[in-house]
Structure formats: structure tokens, C-alpha cells
Scaffold this active site. Structure first.
Site, PDB file in Angstrom:
ATOM      1  N   HIS A  65      -9.407   6.200  -6.924  1.00  0.00           N
ATOM      2  CA  HIS A  65      -9.912   6.997  -5.802  1.00  0.00           C
ATOM      3  C   HIS A  65     -11.106   7.840  -6.204  1.00  0.00           C
ATOM      4  O   HIS A  65     -12.011   8.082  -5.418  1.00  0.00           O
ATOM      5  CB  HIS A  65      -8.787   7.879  -5.244  1.00  0.00           C
ATOM      6  N   ARG A 116      -9.249   8.118   5.255  1.00  0.00           N
ATOM      7  CA  ARG A 116      -8.246   8.490   4.252  1.00  0.00           C
ATOM      8  C   ARG A 116      -7.946   9.979   4.439  1.00  0.00           C
ATOM      9  O   ARG A 116      -8.525  10.839   3.779  1.00  0.00           O
ATOM     10  CB  ARG A 116      -8.767   8.216   2.848  1.00  0.00           C
ATOM     11  N   ARG A 142      -5.399   7.050   8.759  1.00  0.00           N
ATOM     12  CA  ARG A 142      -4.236   6.686   7.950  1.00  0.00           C
ATOM     13  C   ARG A 142      -3.387   7.933   7.736  1.00  0.00           C
ATOM     14  O   ARG A 142      -3.927   8.998   7.408  1.00  0.00           O
ATOM     15  CB  ARG A 142      -4.707   6.125   6.602  1.00  0.00           C
ATOM     16  N   GLU A 166      -0.392  -3.837   1.639  1.00  0.00           N
ATOM     17  CA  GLU A 166      -0.993  -3.670   0.309  1.00  0.00           C
ATOM     18  C   GLU A 166       0.017  -3.812  -0.818  1.00  0.00           C
ATOM     19  O   GLU A 166      -0.322  -3.649  -1.979  1.00  0.00           O
ATOM     20  CB  GLU A 166      -1.741  -2.328   0.216  1.00  0.00           C
ATOM     21  N   ASN A 225      -7.295  -2.917  -2.619  1.00  0.00           N
ATOM     22  CA  ASN A 225      -7.232  -2.203  -3.908  1.00  0.00           C
ATOM     23  C   ASN A 225      -5.798  -2.168  -4.415  1.00  0.00           C
ATOM     24  O   ASN A 225      -5.511  -2.517  -5.564  1.00  0.00           O
ATOM     25  CB  ASN A 225      -7.727  -0.756  -3.758  1.00  0.00           C
ATOM     26  N   ASP A 226      -4.920  -1.728  -3.540  1.00  0.00           N
ATOM     27  CA  ASP A 226      -3.519  -1.673  -3.958  1.00  0.00           C
ATOM     28  C   ASP A 226      -2.915  -3.071  -4.033  1.00  0.00           C
ATOM     29  O   ASP A 226      -2.031  -3.320  -4.841  1.00  0.00           O
ATOM     30  CB  ASP A 226      -2.703  -0.781  -3.006  1.00  0.00           C
ATOM     31  N   ARG A 270      -4.699   0.559 -11.183  1.00  0.00           N
ATOM     32  CA  ARG A 270      -6.095   0.496 -10.766  1.00  0.00           C
ATOM     33  C   ARG A 270      -6.965   1.591 -11.374  1.00  0.00           C
ATOM     34  O   ARG A 270      -8.187   1.497 -11.360  1.00  0.00           O
ATOM     35  CB  ARG A 270      -6.178   0.532  -9.234  1.00  0.00           C
ATOM     36  N   CYS A 323      -9.861  -3.482   4.329  1.00  0.00           N
ATOM     37  CA  CYS A 323     -10.515  -2.194   4.081  1.00  0.00           C
ATOM     38  C   CYS A 323     -10.548  -1.777   2.614  1.00  0.00           C
ATOM     39  O   CYS A 323     -10.964  -0.684   2.293  1.00  0.00           O
ATOM     40  CB  CYS A 323      -9.848  -1.101   4.907  1.00  0.00           C
TER      41      CYS A 323
HETATM   42  C1  PEP Z   1      -6.472  -0.043  -0.587  1.00  0.00           C
HETATM   43  O1  PEP Z   1      -5.453   0.144  -1.235  1.00  0.00           O
HETATM   44  O2  PEP Z   1      -7.175  -1.070  -0.673  1.00  0.00           O
HETATM   45  C2  PEP Z   1      -6.927   0.968   0.376  1.00  0.00           C
HETATM   46  C3  PEP Z   1      -7.818   0.687   1.288  1.00  0.00           C
HETATM   47  O3  PEP Z   1      -6.432   2.201   0.297  1.00  0.00           O
HETATM   48  P1  PEP Z   1      -6.631   3.167  -0.955  1.00  0.00           P
HETATM   49  O4  PEP Z   1      -7.796   2.660  -1.776  1.00  0.00           O
HETATM   50  O5  PEP Z   1      -6.898   4.513  -0.398  1.00  0.00           O
HETATM   51  O6  PEP Z   1      -5.330   3.079  -1.661  1.00  0.00           O
HETATM   52 MG    MG Z   2      -4.047   1.694  -0.729  1.00  0.00          MG
END
Ligand code: PEP
Ligand code: MG
Length: 685
Positions: free
Chosen positions: A293, A400, A436, A532, A555-556, A566, A603
Site C-alpha cells: 500500500h 480505499r 470500499r 481477491e 494485488n491480493d 505483497r 482494480c
Molecule cells: C487489491 O487487492 O488488488 C486491491 C485493489 O485492493 P488493495 O490493494 O487495497 O488491497
Molecule cells: Mg485488496
């Protein structure tokens, strides 16, 4: 009583390592050993490193050593011998072994945003806390002392681990500074003074540590010798560590200069969110990966950032000159004159996202074979709202909302949140915004003192919300009320299965009913689920029956599918967005949504990368949400491809066995099919 006079002869005076050796020798004897300066009244206990350092005895200082006790003569001989042997170290090696670099030092990391910045280091140890005074009752004083001792023990364990690592990775010479830190921690002058203060003043441990630490530091700032004065920052480091272990609070930024480059081991996203961007030009951190993040928000803010620098933090001092080259993924400490010359010609700070002129293209992009793809914006902070229009986004695909909590633990009131969501809806315009629910936990521990063992698998996101229903209810009410003023939807983060969705929906339905009963102004909203984690992918068709839309958090999805943290640079090479398992998860989710006739917004960071966006289009995506500044580039690429062609490539990728095979295939195929769109350096390495 026995005494001797002598002079300090070592080039660096009675510095930290010499003092550490002196403490070690002096502590072997029962007698008290006092060192006095002959040019004044200053005197020190030879068994206390802090006390010795406050003598500020530089080269040439005349001293008297006084021993008193049963073994006074042996003690005196041993200490004098140590002085005569220049503390068992050779001068030359000492200069070389300082962990702090004084000559140009280049460190490789991962550039996670654009830009090159020349600035001055501002060191930030995460957790440098806001300390308040609290009155402790007589009956609780012992507990408070125990709490302080526990923080000392924890700090010691941390420092020992850092020392071990420094020894392994940098060699013994670089690890010695942590010996000095460890000695500070054991020093009675620090620990006894703090405990005395707790008892005498009925003070909480944090305040006592701060007062005693400040006293020691003020002695250091008055020292005339530059080298010794700098040791103050070592004490500062130790005190900060103690305080952050006691409180776990977020940092404060002392005297930000115009060109501050924040250097830290690791930054909380909320810390970055708090930075004053008029002053902070770049960040450089020891930890972190492309999708942490911290990196995402740095990109969103247009902040030059290099992460994953490993042991860089401990080699810097506040005020050092530094070049941060995010393009090359490199930082240069103490740049040489030629290096500076070179960079002064090429310096490029990323374009701030506050520019007045905006891009000319808006709305969805149409591919060459006529497929319309929506390009939405991911937004973290209210300061980014205007970027939605500026970069021509179709509203906000992901807000977010947890970034509203500027400090961990502070949940905004309903009215504060309502105002933020109202402004968000206004900024998003006709396409609306998707809020979210707080994705706290993980990096955003609600209470850092209760950090979980494995936060990514812990009480995060929807789990946190369901455990703290009052927080969730407040947020839901604020969203529903703001939805009366503009187009808003709501998405539930990190659902594992249908059960999570149902539990969350129940709360949303209850709050909707309550607002109706109160005759409040509000509007019902569409509810989506973040897909995710693998269990959600594997039950996507079931979840699809219970929500209005999906958001694919790649991402997750990569993190949990491949079991790769990550934010951990050590496993960054295993974080493979183009892994066939990840592509399969995406494809499966898209199919489940299509069968249920609901939309999917992709996303994660994948959507912000033009080459990956093409693959996503090939897999059937028609809705992407990304860092606003990337929208024009993604638009330019998608407008020049045919989704049919992208589909052929995507199908071959799905059939591949490894991430390497996919990447190799993508490289060759993209170069051949779209040579103008993807020059070699635009493709995954
Ligand atoms: C993700 O996990 O891809 C996502 C969009 O949310 P975050 O990066 O905030 O976990
Ligand atoms: Mg996420």
C-alpha cells in the site's frame, strides 16, 4: 582509593565503540570507577556508556580516573591499559567501519513510481510516537515499571536481530553500532532514571522515557565535538524504538525542509497519507514491494519512491544529501559532485497531479474492434479527487476508504465520513464512485499494540468490520446518506465466501431500514464483493448470485493465490502477476460474473500496467480501475488493439505452465503484434 591522570589520544576521542569497550572492562570489577574531566566539573561513571559519552571527551582531553573498592588497583590498571592501547582498536579501521556512509553510496531497490529527486534525508522511524503524560495511581506503579522493562526487553530482542542481520549482510564492522545501542538499553543511567521518574512523578512509562531521553539528548546537542554530537542520533534511535514499543503510535515529522526525502525502514500507508507534500519530495524505504500500500499510495500521490532497499536506513543521518532515482530503482547517498552534475541535468520530479490543464479524452475507450472498456480511477485520499476529471476517468472504481483514517485507530464520525463521501460522489460525476468498506487490519492495525502474528491472514477487511459492527454501521450509514447526493456504490473487501457477503449485507440492510425509520435522507446503493482470495474465486458463481457486481483485487489475488507477502521485498521474485494460476483465477471470476450477468471491475495494480491491461481485455474485461495518472497511457494502448487478438494471446498464456513461460510469450508476442505500442522496456522483465 586509587587514581591516575591521562589524556585521550584516539582520533575519534572517547566515541561510542571506545566507550562500549570501556564499559565492558570496567564492569568486570567491583570497585566504582569514575572518570573526571580536568578542565571542568564533568564526571562520569565508567560502567555507564551514556554517562561516558556525555563527557564529550575528544582527542587531547585530560582526564582523571578514580577507582574505589576492594579491587581498585586492578580496576585502575585495566582501565588505564585500555586507554593506552587506544581502546583496542586501530584508528584507521574505525573510520572505515562506521555504518554511516560519508562517501558516495549507491543502493539498489525497486522504483515504484516515476521521477528523480535531489534532496535531504529526513529519517523517520515508524512509530515515533506522540507521547502524553498520564497520572499513574500508586497501586499501579509497579505494573508501569514492568511495562517499561518489557519494552526494554522487546527493544533488545529487535536490536539483537538487527545486529545479527547487519553482521551477516554487512560484516562485523557494520554491526558494532548496534552493540552500542544495546548497551544504551542496558545502561542503568537510562533504565534506572526512567523507573525512578515513573515512581517519583507517578508518570506513565512513555512520558518517563521521553523526559529522560530528552534530557540525555539535550546534553548531546551541547557537545562541541561533531562526531560525538552525532552519537545523539543513536540515542534518539534507541529512545524512539523504546517509545514505539511502548505506544505503537504513528510518527510526527520534525522541521520538514523544502526538499525532504523520507528515509525509513518501513512506512505505514497512513503515514504517507499524512505527509505534507509541499515539502516531502520522495521516499526511500528498506522494505516494500510494488503492490504494498505504501507503494500504491506513493504512485497515487505522484511521489518519487524507491522501496526494498534493505539496510539503507541505518546508513543515513537526517540532513544527508541524497538522490532518489525511481526510474533506475536506485538511491545515492552523499552524491559526488560529478553525480550531482549529471543529475542536475536530468532531474525530473513527477508531474504533480494538481496541474490545471487536463487531458482531452474522457469516458470509455473503444478498441479497434469496437469493444468499449471503462477506465475508472482508484483513489485513496481526498487530495486526489480532482485527478478523476483531470485524467479523464469514468468515475471512481475504488475508493480505499481506510485512508480516511489518517491515523490507525481513529475512525471518523458519521458526519465526517458523510462529508468525505459526498465530496467523492461530486468528484466522480455521472459514473459514480465505489466506496470500499474499511479494509483495515493487516498493515492498518486498528491498535498497533495488538499487531497480529500474521496480519494478512488475520482480522482484516470484512472480518474486522463484522467484529467491530459499530464502526461498520457508522460507515454504512454515512455512505447511504451521501448516496442521496450523488452516485455511490459500496463494495465489501476480502470476502472469503457467501457467508461473509450475507453477514455484511445483513448489517447494510439493517442500517438501510433504520435510516428509513428515522425518516433520514438517504439512497439505497448497489453492493459488490471484492474477489481477491482463492476461496472467493472458487465459489465465484455462488457469490455472484448475492451481489450486484464484483471487483477483482489482483494485488491480493496474487498474494493469496501464490502465498507471497505483497509487501516483503525478500519474496518479490515470487510475486508474479502473470502466473498462470492468477490468470486462471481472473478468467474464472470473469466467467462466473458473465453467467450471472453482473459486471466486474478489475482494480488491482495489474489494471494500471498497459501490457497487463491488454491481457485483461483478452480475458474479457471491459471495466478497469487504476491509478488516475495511468489512464491516458492505458487508453492510448487499448484504443489501438483488437480484443480478438488480445484474446488469442490470453488463451495461450492460460495454457502455459509457469510465470516465466507466460512472460516470455508475452514479450515476444507483444513485440511482434504491437511493436509501436510495446517497445522492449515496456514489457515485464
Ligand atoms: C487489491 O487487492 O488488488 C486491491 C485493489 O485492493 P488493495 O490493494 O487495497 O488491497
Ligand atoms: Mg485488496
Amino acid at each position: 582509593m586509587a587514581e591516575r591522570r591521562l589524556q585521550v589520544t584516539g582520533r575519534l576521542g572517547l566515541h561510542a565503540r571506545a566507550a562500549a569497550n570501556l564499559v565492558r572492562v570496567a564492569s568486570q570489577f567491583q570497585s566504582t570507577l569514575t572518570i573526571q574531566r580536568l578542565d571542568g566539573n564533568a564526571q562520569a561513571d565508567a560502567k555507564s556508556i551514556l554517562s561516558i559519552l556525555t563527557l564529550a571527551a575528544s582527542r587531547g582531553t585530560d582526564l582523571k580516573i578514580v577507582a574505589n573498592g576492594v579491587d581498585e588497583q586492578e580496576a585502575l590498571d585495566a582501565v588505564v591499559g585500555l586507554f593506552e592501547r587506544d581502546f583496542d582498536e586501530n584508528d584507521k579501521a574505525d573510520g572505515e567501519q562506521l555504518p554511516r556512509a560519508t562517501e558516495e553510496l549507491r543502493c539498489k531497490g525497486l522504483g515504484v513510481s516515476d521521477g528523480i529527486v535531489i534532496g535531504r534525508v529526513l529519517r523517520l522511524q515508524e512509530g515515533t510516537p506522540n507521547v502524553y503524560r498520564a497520572e499513574i495511581a500508586e497501586s499501579d506503579l509497579e505494573r508501569e515499571r514492568r511495562r517499561f522493562r518489557a519494552a526494554v526487553r522487546l527493544s533488545r530482542r529487535q536490536l539483537e536481530a538487527i545486529k545479527d542481520r547487519a553482521e551477516k549482510e554487512l560484516g562485523r564492522g557494520h554491526a558494532y553500532i548496534f552493540d552500542a545501542h544495546l548497551l544504551f538499553l542496558q545502561d542503568a543511567k537510562l533504565t534506572r532514571d526512567v523507573e525512578d521518574y515513573i515512581v517519583k512523578e507517578h508518570s506513565n512509562a512513555e512520558w518517563a522515557a521521553k523526559v529522560v531521553g530528552d534530557r540525555l539528548l539535550s546534553i548531546y546537542t551541547q557537545i562541541n565535538d561533531e562526531y560525538l554530537r552525532e552519537r545523539g542520533s543513536d540515542i534518539e534511535d534507541v529512545i524512539q524504538r523504546l517509545l514505539s514499543n511502548l505506544t505503537g503510535e504513528g510518527p510526527k515529522y520534525p522541521n520538514l525542509s523544502e526538499d525532504a526525502v523520507i528515509v525509513s525502514t518501513e512506512l505505514l500507508p497512513s503515514t504517507i497519507a499524512e505527509l505534507n507534500l509541499n515539502h516531502v519530495k520522495a521516499i526511500a524505504t528498506d522494505a516494500g514491494g510494488w503492490t504494498s500500500h505504501m507503494a500504491i499510495i506513493a504512485r497515487g500521490l505522484g511521489l518519487t519512491a524507491v522501496v526494498g532497499l534493505r539496510n539503507f536506513y541505518h546508513r543515513t543521518r537526517t540532513g544527508d544529501q541524497i538522490v532518489v532515482d525511481a526510474r533506475a530503482g536506485e538511491v545515492i547517498l552523499h552524491p559526488a559532485t560529478e553525480t550531482l552534475e549529471h543529475y542536475r541535468f536530468t532531474v525530473h520530479e513527477p508531474r504533480p497531479i494538481t496541474h490545471e490543464v487536463s487531458v482531452e479524452e474522457f469516458g470509455p475507450v473503444t478498441t479497434r474492434d469496437g469493444v468499449q472498456i471503462l477506465l475508472r480511477a482508484n483513489v485513496e485520499l481526498p487530495t486526489e479527487f480532482h485527478a478523476v476529471r483531470y485524467f479523464g476517468a469514468c468515475g471512481v472504481g475504488l475508493f480505499r476508504s481506510e485512508f480516511l483514517l489518517s491515523r490507525p485507530g481513529l475512525m471518523g464520525s458519521e458526519i465526517e465520513q458523510y462529508e468525505a463521501y459526498r465530496l467523492l460522489a461530486e468528484a466522480a460525476g455521472e459514473y459514480g464512485a465505489i466506496v470500499r468498506l474499511f479494509d483495515v487490519g493487516g498493515e492498518f492495525g486498528p491498535d498497533l499494540k495488538e499487531r497480529e502474528r500474521n496480519p494478512a491472514l488475520g482480522l482484516r477487511a470484512v472480518r474486522f468490520n463484522l467484529h467491530h459492527k459499530e464502526i461498520m454501521r457508522t460507515q454504512v450509514r454515512a455512505i447511504l446518506r451521501a448516496a442521496a447526493k450523488g452516485r455511490l456504490s459500496l463494495v465489501i473487501p476480502m470476502v472469503a465466501d457467501v457467508a461473509d457477503v450475507r453477514s455484511a449485507r445483513r448489517v447494510i440492510d439493517e442500517e438501510t431500514a433504520r435510516l428509513a425509520a428515522e425518516n433520514a435522507t438517504f439512497a439505497e446503493v448497489q453492493v459488490g464483493a471484492m474477489i481477491e482470495i482463492p476461496s472467493a474465486v472458487l465459489t465465484a458463481e455462488k457469490i455472484a448470485g448475492e451481489v450486484d457486481f464484483f471487483e477483482l483485487g489482483t494485488n491480493d489475488l496474487v498474494q493469496y493465490t501464490l502465498a507471497v507477502d505483497r509487501g516483503n521485498d525478500k519474496v518479490a521474485e515470487w510475486f508474479r502477476t502473470l502466473h498462470p494460476a492468477v490468470l486462471y483465477g481472473i478468467s474464472r471470476t470473469l466467467k462466473a460474473a458473465k453467467d450471472a450477468n453482473i459486471r466486474v471491475i478489475v482494480c488491482g495494480e495489474m489494471a494500471s500496467t498497459p501490457a497487463y491491461a491488454v491481457l485483461l481485455a483478452g480475458l474479457g474485461t471491459t471495466d478497469l480501475s487504476m491509478i488516475p495518472a495511468m489512464i491516458p497511457r492505458v487508453r492510448a494502448v487499448l484504443s489501438q488493439i483488437k480484443t480478438d487478438e488480445a484474446r488469442e494471446v490470453a488463451l495461450r498464456c492460460l495454457a502455459a505452465g509457469t510465470a516465466d513461460e507466460v512472460e516470455e510469450f508475452v514479450r515476444t508476442e507483444f513485440k511482434t503484434r504491437w511493436p509501436d505500442l510495446f517497445p522492449p522496456n515496456a514489457l515485464p522483465k
